[in-house]
Design an enzyme around this catalytic site. Structure first.
Site, short mmCIF file in Angstrom:
data_model
loop_
_atom_site.label_atom_id
_atom_site.label_comp_id
_atom_site.label_asym_id
_atom_site.label_seq_id
_atom_site.Cartn_x
_atom_site.Cartn_y
_atom_site.Cartn_z
N ALA A 8 0.83 -1.22 0.00
CA ALA A 8 0.00 0.00 0.00
C ALA A 8 0.85 1.25 0.00
O ALA A 8 0.44 2.30 0.49
CB ALA A 8 -0.90 -0.02 1.24
N ARG A 14 -1.63 7.88 -11.27
CA ARG A 14 -2.67 8.02 -12.31
C ARG A 14 -3.97 8.60 -11.80
O ARG A 14 -4.82 9.01 -12.57
CB ARG A 14 -2.89 6.65 -12.98
CG ARG A 14 -1.72 6.21 -13.84
CD ARG A 14 -1.73 4.72 -14.15
NE ARG A 14 -1.15 3.92 -13.08
CZ ARG A 14 -0.98 2.60 -13.12
NH1 ARG A 14 -1.36 1.93 -14.19
NH2 ARG A 14 -0.44 1.94 -12.11
N THR A 78 6.82 -2.86 -6.76
CA THR A 78 6.17 -3.86 -5.87
C THR A 78 7.18 -4.87 -5.32
O THR A 78 7.05 -5.32 -4.19
CB THR A 78 5.05 -4.59 -6.64
OG1 THR A 78 5.55 -4.99 -7.93
CG2 THR A 78 3.84 -3.71 -6.85
N ASP A 102 -4.63 -2.19 -3.79
CA ASP A 102 -5.57 -1.40 -4.60
C ASP A 102 -6.60 -2.28 -5.31
O ASP A 102 -7.18 -1.86 -6.31
CB ASP A 102 -4.80 -0.53 -5.62
CG ASP A 102 -4.02 -1.35 -6.65
OD1 ASP A 102 -3.89 -2.58 -6.48
OD2 ASP A 102 -3.51 -0.74 -7.62
N LYS A 350 -30.94 17.16 15.85
CA LYS A 350 -29.51 16.91 16.07
C LYS A 350 -29.29 16.52 17.52
O LYS A 350 -29.74 17.21 18.42
CB LYS A 350 -28.73 18.19 15.71
CG LYS A 350 -27.32 18.28 16.26
CD LYS A 350 -26.31 17.68 15.29
CE LYS A 350 -24.97 17.42 15.93
NZ LYS A 350 -24.22 18.58 16.31
C1 UD1 Z 1 0.40 -4.53 -10.60
C2 UD1 Z 1 1.19 -5.72 -11.18
C3 UD1 Z 1 0.46 -6.23 -12.41
C4 UD1 Z 1 -0.96 -6.63 -12.06
C5 UD1 Z 1 -1.71 -5.47 -11.39
C6 UD1 Z 1 -3.04 -5.97 -10.82
C7 UD1 Z 1 3.54 -5.30 -10.66
C8 UD1 Z 1 4.86 -4.87 -11.20
N1 UD1 Z 1 2.52 -5.28 -11.54
O1 UD1 Z 1 0.42 -3.50 -11.57
O2 UD1 Z 1 1.14 -7.37 -12.94
O3 UD1 Z 1 -1.65 -7.03 -13.24
O4 UD1 Z 1 -0.93 -4.95 -10.27
O5 UD1 Z 1 -3.77 -4.90 -10.32
O6 UD1 Z 1 3.45 -5.65 -9.51
N2 UD1 Z 1 3.08 -0.45 -4.38
C9 UD1 Z 1 3.94 -0.34 -3.29
N3 UD1 Z 1 5.19 0.14 -3.52
C10 UD1 Z 1 5.65 0.48 -4.76
C11 UD1 Z 1 4.74 0.36 -5.85
C12 UD1 Z 1 3.48 -0.13 -5.64
O7 UD1 Z 1 3.59 -0.65 -2.16
O8 UD1 Z 1 6.81 0.89 -4.87
C13 UD1 Z 1 1.70 -0.94 -4.13
C14 UD1 Z 1 0.62 0.05 -4.58
O9 UD1 Z 1 0.24 0.90 -3.50
C15 UD1 Z 1 -0.52 -0.87 -5.02
C16 UD1 Z 1 0.19 -2.17 -5.42
O10 UD1 Z 1 1.50 -2.10 -4.88
O11 UD1 Z 1 -1.41 -1.13 -3.96
C17 UD1 Z 1 0.25 -2.34 -6.94
O12 UD1 Z 1 0.93 -1.23 -7.49
P1 UD1 Z 1 0.45 -0.53 -8.82
O13 UD1 Z 1 1.37 0.57 -9.13
O14 UD1 Z 1 -0.98 -0.23 -8.76
O15 UD1 Z 1 0.71 -1.71 -9.87
P2 UD1 Z 1 -0.06 -1.98 -11.23
O16 UD1 Z 1 0.53 -1.12 -12.29
O17 UD1 Z 1 -1.51 -1.93 -11.05
MG MG Z 2 -2.68 -1.20 -9.48
#
Ligand code: UD1
Ligand code: MG
Length: 454
Positions: A8, A14, A78, A102, A350
């Site tokens: 998270a 975006r 991630t 998310d 209230k």
């Molecule tokens: C990610 C997956 C993708 C998958 C999709 C599903 C990766 C590289 N890609 O892409 O394969 O299809 O989710 O929804 O994992 N986060 C962190 N730290 C970071 C970056 C992100 O904690 O440095 C958390 C975000 O808060 C989020 C989650 O990881 O809750 C996913 O990150 P997000 O940037 O939304 O990845 P997607 O592009 O959706």
């Molecule tokens: Mg995502």
């Protein structure tokens, strides 16, 4: 043994928002809360949440949850997020469930089935996957001879890989002792220059580890919130699911297109919800009620059975059985409307109690008041509860079977005793004793009009 890690920390670029993505709300509940509630029933030793972007706000929100927090000060992807939590699992010999913070549509049952699948298939790495009509933006599951050999992020896919419809949902279960080494091997030589957790899959394949996937039956559960459009879609799908469930349980929804009810609401059979009604947070409504049209209920709210609420707004209050509320009533925080009570047109209540069988039918403000049973509040009665000089609020008490005349002002603190009456147009500053009439207005005089003949 199972430990869960929720990612998270991401920026949520975006969404173009000043609020962290996972704190954006669906039915007044942050996306992260939906995710954590979905995990609550799993048999696990610990839930940890990786925080980074706007970590203070996220941690403030997390105080209400029994979770550990981990810092990812610079968000480098991630995979990097999981590396930041590695110290939690140092000697851990069990499974780690990693869940993107998310994805608020994944159901508790799905997570439970997924973890069971991971155990039964004796995989070292399991992935939750989904087949999407439009997989744009998601990581694609790359297979060879029916075996998973990796995940390719959308931005890194070739044109051929972009046609793959099976995607990574962002929920993984792995055996820590087998997988931990791979985290240190992740590289950021990709389109986003991030350490992708998804690259772990190719590493595991090359190590000959067993990789399996569990395919979602309902592809909608896969939806991750990355844009405002995704957020609107999550809202719509949560609502659809909630209305379907209510209708199965015997609730009439006159127009599902214009009715919004949180899955946290509980509504009894034979209650009818009319169009334009919006119900959010914990709300419980009994049976045989009629709610709406155009009614907003912000929980926590409890409403009994056989009650009517028309064109009104109710927040953080309770309403008993057989009540009649509205049209255009505003029941605000901390109010308790008891059975057979009536709160009518342009009446604001209230932090007050309105007792059994009492009525405030027209044009009133009832604030910080204790209105007991069978009281009649005349049209235009105001409880003046706020002292503008001291800033203090005081209570008005109106006892059983008392009544107030039209357009009376009760200057609190003041009590109208049992069976007493307030004369219309009075400004009451002293208590009115039992069964007495309080008149507090200039006496009417009759004067001859100048020039008028007798
Ligand atoms: C990610 C997956 C993708 C998958 C999709 C599903 C990766 C590289 N890609 O892409 O394969 O299809 O989710 O929804 O994992 N986060 C962190 N730290 C970071 C970056 C992100 O904690 O440095 C958390 C975000 O808060 C989020 C989650 O990881 O809750 C996913 O990150 P997000 O940037 O939304 O990845 P997607 O592009 O959706
Ligand atoms: Mg995502």
């Amino acid at each position: 043994m199972l430990k869960t890690l929720v990612l998270a920390a991401g920026r949520g670029t975006r969404l173009k928002s000043n609020t962290a993505k996972i704190l954006h709300k669906v039915f007044d509940k942050p996306i992260l809360a939906w995710v954590l509630d979905g995990l609550a029933d799993l048999d696990q030793d610990e839930i940890a949440v990786v925080c980074g972007h706007q970590a203070d706000d996220v941690k403030d929100f997390l105080h209400a949850y029994p979770v550990t927090t981990v810092d990812q000060e610079i968000q480098m992807g991630t995979g990097h997020a999981v590396m930041c939590a590695a110290h939690l699992f140092e000697d851990f010999e069990g499974s780690v469930l990693v869940v993107n913070g998310d994805s608020p549509l994944i159901r508790p049952d799905t997570l439970n089935d997924f973890v069971n699948y991971h155990r039964q298939s004796e995989s070292q790495l399991s992935l939750l996957t989904s087949n999407l009509e439009d997989p744009t933006g998601y990581g694609r599951i790359v297979k060879r001879n029916n075996s998973i050999i990796g995940i390719k992020e959308h931005k890194d896919c070739s044109e051929a890989e972009k046609t793959i419809k099976e995607v990574n949902v962002g929920v993984y279960c792995f055996e820590w002792q087998f997988i931990k080494e791979g985290l240190g091997k992740l590289k950021s030589n990709n389109a986003q220059e991030e350490f992708y957790l998804t690259d772990l899959v190719e590493w595991a394949y090359c190590q000959g580890l067993s990789i399996n996937n569990y395919l979602l039956a309902d592809p909608n559960e896969a939806l991750g919130v990355n844009t405002r459009e995704d957020l609107a879609l999550v809202y719509k799908l949560k609502n659809k699911h909630s209305l379907e469930q209510l209708m199965i349980n015997g609730v009439t929804i006159v127009d599902p297109e214009s009715t919004w009810i949180s899955p946290d609401a509980d509504i009894g059979p034979d209650t009818t919800i009319f169009p334009g009604t919006y119900i959010q947070r914990r709300v419980s409504i009994g049976s045989n009620c009629s709610i709406g049209p155009h009614t907003v209920i912000n929980g926590p709210v409890e409403i009994g059975s056989n009650t009517i609420v028309t064109q009104s707004q109710v927040a953080r209050s309770s309403i008993g059985d057989n009540c009649n509320i509205g049209p255009y009533a505003h029941i605000r925080d901390g109010s308790d409307i008891r059975s057979f009570a009536r709160v009518g047109c342009y009446v604001e209540v209230k932090n007050s109690n309105i007792g059994d069988g009492s009525a405030a039918a027209h044009l009133s403000y009832i604030g910080d008041a204790e209105i007991k049973s069978n009281v009649n509040i005349g049209a235009g009665t105001i409880t003046a509860n706020f002292n503008a000089f001291t800033g203090e609020k005081s209570q008005t008490v109106i006892c059983n079977n008392a009544s107030t005349g039209a357009n009376s002002v009760l200057v609190a603190p003041v009590t109208v005793e049992e069976g007493a009456s307030v004369a219309a147009g009075s400004v009451v500053t002293k208590d009115i004793p039992e069964k007495m009439l309080g008149i507090a207005r200039p006496r009417q005089e009759i004067k001859r009009l100048p020039g008028a003949r007798v």
